[in-house]
Scaffold this active site. Structure first.
Site, PDB file in Angstrom:
ATOM      1  N   LYS A  84       0.857  -1.181   0.000  1.00 26.96           N
ATOM      2  CA  LYS A  84       0.000   0.000   0.000  1.00 26.96           C
ATOM      3  C   LYS A  84       0.899   1.238   0.000  1.00 26.96           C
ATOM      4  O   LYS A  84       1.787   1.374   0.847  1.00 26.96           O
ATOM      5  CB  LYS A  84      -0.865  -0.031   1.256  1.00 26.96           C
ATOM      6  CG  LYS A  84      -2.216   0.591   1.112  1.00 26.96           C
ATOM      7  CD  LYS A  84      -3.011   0.232   2.354  1.00 26.96           C
ATOM      8  CE  LYS A  84      -4.303   0.950   2.438  1.00 26.96           C
ATOM      9  NZ  LYS A  84      -4.897   0.805   3.774  1.00 26.96           N
TER      10      LYS A  84
HETATM   11  C1  E4P Z   1      -8.216   1.790   3.732  1.00 27.97           C
HETATM   12  O1  E4P Z   1      -7.437   1.029   3.206  1.00 27.97           O
HETATM   13  C2  E4P Z   1      -7.974   2.484   5.008  1.00 27.97           C
HETATM   14  O2  E4P Z   1      -7.266   1.648   5.871  1.00 27.97           O
HETATM   15  C3  E4P Z   1      -9.241   2.851   5.734  1.00 27.97           C
HETATM   16  O3  E4P Z   1     -10.398   2.465   5.058  1.00 27.97           O
HETATM   17  C4  E4P Z   1      -9.258   4.177   6.397  1.00 27.97           C
HETATM   18  O4  E4P Z   1     -10.496   4.382   7.039  1.00 27.97           O
HETATM   19  P1  E4P Z   1     -10.754   5.569   8.103  1.00 27.97           P
HETATM   20  O5  E4P Z   1     -11.014   6.818   7.351  1.00 27.97           O
HETATM   21  O6  E4P Z   1     -11.977   5.098   8.851  1.00 27.97           O
HETATM   22  O7  E4P Z   1      -9.516   5.653   8.964  1.00 27.97           O
END
Ligand code: E4P
Length: 215
Positions: A84
């Site tokens: 990522k």
């Molecule tokens: C996606 O890959 C992220 O880890 C995640 O969905 C972030 O979500 P949040 O905005 O609730 O922290």
């Protein structure tokens, strides 16, 4: 739409995996920090639990060279690790390099259709638009999913769209209708999706009728 779980909590991943509904896992540095455990150890455990399913692990470096070095180490942990990478110039460079090395990437922190287009062109396997965080600042997160899905469809871009930052079950239904390939969500949202008060009432009534018929 496929369901991914968005957590670094091994117990929750096990529980979701046992339901047979899971197609992958995403983590991020905040989720990993919340567990207070060694990242590589947690990643190894997660990768073991879900077998072949993709597990996104995020780099924390900001320079392409460092992202690539960090990502290569993470990718070596298991075959199903996806790296990522944040949506920046350096991130795109890193995605291009990972792609040349045959390492899959998920470009994260996407907040516009143009960012998604660039990530897909750089070779990302997945793009992650954050719908909840857009809603938080009074912008339409779901509209972004619709825009990206339309652009990827028109131009035949193979990157999969992960609706991320999902906060509740309505996000899931709407993202699925708008063409997201995947929704990644906390375990709590999966539990909320299972539940319906009429299902609970129905079970109660069936059991009560069953018991009274026995008398
Ligand atoms: C996606 O890959 C992220 O880890 C995640 O969905 C972030 O979500 P949040 O905005 O609730 O922290």
């Amino acid at each position: 739409m496929k369901i991914f779980i968005d957590t670094a909590n091994v117990e929750q991943i096990k529980q979701a995996y046992e339901l047979g509904i899971l197609s992958g896992v995403t983590t991020n540095p905040s989720l990993v920090a919340k567990e207070g455990r060694n990242f590589e150890e947690v990643l190894r455990e997660i990768a073991d639990i879900v077998g072949e399913l993709p597990v996104s692990a995020e780099v924390v470096s900001l320079k392409a060279d460092e992202m690539v070095a960090e990502g290569e180490k993470l990718a070596a942990i298991a075959d199903n690790i996806v790296i990522k990478v944040p949506m920046t110039m350096e991130g795109l460079k890193a995605v291009h390099r990972f792609t040349q090395k045959g390492i899959e990437t998920n470009v994260t922190l996407i907040f516009s259709a143009n960012q998604a287009l660039l990530a897909a062109r750089a070779g990302a396997s997945y793009v992650s638009p954050f719908i909840g965080r857009l809603d938080d600042i009074n912008q339409d997160g779901l509209q972004l999913i619709a825009d990206i899905a339309e652009i990827f469809d028109i131009h035949g871009l193979p990157a999969e769209i992960i609706a991320a930052s999902i906060r509740h079950p309505v996000h899931v239904t709407e993202a699925a209708k708008l063409g997201a390939d995947i929704g990644t969500m906390p375990f709590k949202v999966i539990e909320q999706m299972v539940k319906h008060p009429l299902t609970d009432q129905g079970i109660e009534r069936f059991l009560a009728d069953w018991e009274s018929a026995k008398k």
